[in-house]
Design a protein around this motif. Structure first.
Motif, mmCIF file in Angstrom:
data_model
loop_
_atom_site.group_PDB
_atom_site.id
_atom_site.type_symbol
_atom_site.label_atom_id
_atom_site.label_comp_id
_atom_site.label_asym_id
_atom_site.label_seq_id
_atom_site.Cartn_x
_atom_site.Cartn_y
_atom_site.Cartn_z
ATOM 1 N N LYS A 1 0.818 -1.220 0.000
ATOM 2 C CA LYS A 1 0.000 0.000 0.000
ATOM 3 C C LYS A 1 0.858 1.278 0.000
ATOM 4 N N TYR A 2 1.947 1.264 0.784
ATOM 5 C CA TYR A 2 2.736 2.492 0.918
ATOM 6 C C TYR A 2 3.926 2.492 -0.033
ATOM 7 N N CYS A 3 3.640 2.152 -1.312
ATOM 8 C CA CYS A 3 4.712 2.160 -2.319
ATOM 9 C C CYS A 3 4.840 3.573 -2.893
ATOM 10 N N GLN A 59 -3.155 5.513 14.671
ATOM 11 C CA GLN A 59 -2.167 6.531 14.310
ATOM 12 C C GLN A 59 -1.760 6.298 12.866
ATOM 13 N N ARG A 60 -2.236 7.180 11.991
ATOM 14 C CA ARG A 60 -1.855 7.088 10.580
ATOM 15 C C ARG A 60 -1.131 8.374 10.242
ATOM 16 N N HIS A 61 -0.009 8.284 9.525
ATOM 17 C CA HIS A 61 0.631 9.550 9.179
ATOM 18 C C HIS A 61 0.541 9.792 7.680
ATOM 19 N N SER A 62 -0.109 8.854 7.007
ATOM 20 C CA SER A 62 -0.228 9.043 5.568
ATOM 21 C C SER A 62 -1.698 8.896 5.208
ATOM 22 N N GLY A 97 -6.614 2.869 5.010
ATOM 23 C CA GLY A 97 -6.252 2.070 6.197
ATOM 24 C C GLY A 97 -7.114 2.375 7.399
ATOM 25 N N SER A 98 -7.044 1.464 8.358
ATOM 26 C CA SER A 98 -7.808 1.628 9.593
ATOM 27 C C SER A 98 -6.941 2.262 10.674
ATOM 28 N N GLY A 99 -5.635 2.235 10.493
ATOM 29 C CA GLY A 99 -4.736 2.714 11.544
ATOM 30 C C GLY A 99 -4.596 1.707 12.668
HETATM 31 P P1 ADP Z 1 -3.092 1.737 8.231
HETATM 32 O O1 ADP Z 1 -2.182 1.181 7.189
HETATM 33 O O2 ADP Z 1 -4.379 1.039 8.283
HETATM 34 O O3 ADP Z 1 -3.193 3.212 8.218
HETATM 35 P P2 ADP Z 1 -1.216 0.710 10.130
HETATM 36 O O4 ADP Z 1 -1.311 0.615 11.607
HETATM 37 O O5 ADP Z 1 -0.987 -0.541 9.369
HETATM 38 O O6 ADP Z 1 -2.508 1.429 9.668
HETATM 39 O O7 ADP Z 1 -0.054 1.714 9.793
HETATM 40 C C1 ADP Z 1 0.021 2.961 10.471
HETATM 41 C C2 ADP Z 1 0.717 4.000 9.625
HETATM 42 O O8 ADP Z 1 2.082 3.636 9.457
HETATM 43 C C3 ADP Z 1 0.156 4.066 8.211
HETATM 44 O O9 ADP Z 1 -0.937 4.961 8.161
HETATM 45 C C4 ADP Z 1 1.335 4.565 7.412
HETATM 46 O O10 ADP Z 1 1.386 5.979 7.513
HETATM 47 C C5 ADP Z 1 2.546 4.012 8.170
HETATM 48 N N1 ADP Z 1 3.120 2.799 7.513
HETATM 49 C C6 ADP Z 1 2.856 1.508 7.837
HETATM 50 N N2 ADP Z 1 3.581 0.666 7.073
HETATM 51 C C7 ADP Z 1 4.307 1.435 6.235
HETATM 52 C C8 ADP Z 1 5.277 1.155 5.197
HETATM 53 N N3 ADP Z 1 5.624 -0.089 4.858
HETATM 54 N N4 ADP Z 1 5.825 2.211 4.584
HETATM 55 C C9 ADP Z 1 5.498 3.488 4.906
HETATM 56 N N5 ADP Z 1 4.607 3.814 5.856
HETATM 57 C C10 ADP Z 1 4.020 2.809 6.529
#
Ligand code: ADP
Length: 373
Positions: free
Chosen positions: A276-278, A321-324, A329-331
């Motif tokens: 997902k975070y490609c 906690q989501r930073h993107s 995503g559900s966070g």
């Molecule tokens: P979600 O993906 O559902 O938002 P996660 O708990 O899996 O929740 O991840 C939390 C946050 O961490 C994501 O919102 C994303 O910002 C960051 N993150 C997780 N995995 C990656 C990754 N492989 N590369 C970059 N950012 C990531």
């Protein structure tokens, strides 16, 4: 000065102790500064009184004094730690020894008694015990309320599924049967409803999965085949892998002591994120490695994605906690990973470079050490 005189000075200085002599009936024949310091009696008030004087009023006549002297006569000494009374009536916890004093021919001359107030030691021990007890109760309370919370989340998310499924079904029906009657705005609304429902379903599933980690056993006596768990995770992510053209490599992953479903979920969440975070326009390249390190195994899931800023490297493991804003995503994905790994007795962390990729590391026991419940 003779040694006897020096010893006399030493004894007179030791007023944290009481060091006195009694006659054969247990009546005090000497006084010592400790008697005043510890019990509050002057020499006049003390000499000639029976050692019962120091006992609590309610135990003075229960045969204790006689038993103590009899033991000292029979065994040479009688030692005890007990409550005694000061002149003021205050009680103190005292460690004491009574020694039978005999002439060279064995005749009993009297008794020597040494006492020491150890109330403060008892208090600190009691404080420690009550602090431990408080801590034990708080931990118990915390784990009970955690269990309640998990049970609540599990029931709530489970019960939310039925109305969600119905709403989804109704939206599909509306589109199928009455789609032709809707104008453009109507279609946009239906699409939005459908996207929101999908997001809501994802959230409910994630909450349920997170809550279930606390409800199901994690530890395992038997070792789980890690590569089999990865294969199932990849199968579950099939659609995303094809869509993203992700390349995923792994080999020689050691088996670990954790329930297979939990291991699959762990890899599925990490691999799902790696896809997902490609980076835009860059197909995900993901490598999974695992190496044994004494009683544990250290795994790494490495991607070539967008990366994570330093200030987010710990927060992303907290729930919601989501930073993107990327993806839907559900966070909760990484929080669930952390819960699984922690319950199994391991650790999870990330190393990352923004714009270059991230590596999620986690450790799992090779032989069962987690909560195993
Ligand atoms: P979600 O993906 O559902 O938002 P996660 O708990 O899996 O929740 O991840 C939390 C946050 O961490 C994501 O919102 C994303 O910002 C960051 N993150 C997780 N995995 C990656 C990754 N492989 N590369 C970059 N950012 C990531």
């Amino acid at each position: 000065m003779t040694n006897d005189e020096l010893l006399g000075i030493l004894l007179s200085r030791l007023d944290e102790f009481v060091i006195v002599l009694c006659d054969t009936s247990g009546n005090f024949t000497t006084w010592h500064p400790g008697v005043l310091a510890q019990f509050g009696y002057t020499a006049e008030e003390f000499i000639g009184r029976n050692l019962a004087l120091l006992f609590l009023p309610e135990t003075r006549n229960d045969g204790r004094v006689e038993r103590e002297l009899a033991t000292a006569i029979e065994q040479g000494r009688a030692s005890d730690t007990t409550w005694l009374a000061k002149k003021s009536g205050e009680t103190i916890w005292v460690e004491g020894v009574t020694i039978a004093l005999r002439a060279p021919d064995g005749a009993l001359l009297g008794f020597g008694k040494v006492l020491r107030d150890v109330t403060s030691r008892l208090r600190s021990q009691q404080d420690l015990e009550s602090a431990n007890e408080r801590m034990r109760r708080m931990t118990h309370e915390l784990s009970r309320s955690n269990e309640e919370l998990e049970e609540f989340a599990r029931i709530a998310s489970h019960d939310l599924r039925a109305p969600l499924t119905t709403t989804r079904w109704l939206a599909d029906l509306l589109s199928f049967r009455h789609g032709g009657e809707l104008d453009e705005e109507g279609h946009t609304c239906l699409q939005q409803i459908s996207r929101s429902l999908e997001r809501m379903t994802g959230l409910v599933d994630a909450i349920l999965a997170h809550a279930q980690v606390g409800q199901t056993p994690i530890g395992s006596v038997e070792e789980t085949d890690t590569e089999a768990a990865v294969a199932i995770a990849l199968e579950n992510l099939g659609g995303d892998i094809v869509m993203s053209k992700a390349a995923i490599q792994y080999e020689n992953l050691p088996p670990v002591a954790i329930q297979p479903q939990a291991l699959t979920q762990l890899f599925q969440n990490l691999l799902g994120n790696a896809i997902k975070y490609c980076r835009p326009g860059v197909a995900p390249e993901i490598r999974i490695t695992g190496r044994r390190e004494s009683a544990r195994c250290v795994f790494a899931v490495e991607d070539n994605g967008i990366g994570i800023e330093d200030e987010w490297k710990e927060r992303i493991f907290l729930p919601l906690q989501r930073h993107s804003e990327k993806g839907s995503g559900s966070g909760l994905g990484l929080a669930t990973c952390k819960k699984i790994v922690t319950r199994a007795g391991g650790e999870i962390w990330v190393e990352s470079k923004v714009g270059a990729g991230s590596t999620f590391y986690f450790t799992l026991p090779i032989s069962g050490v987690g909560d195993g419940t």
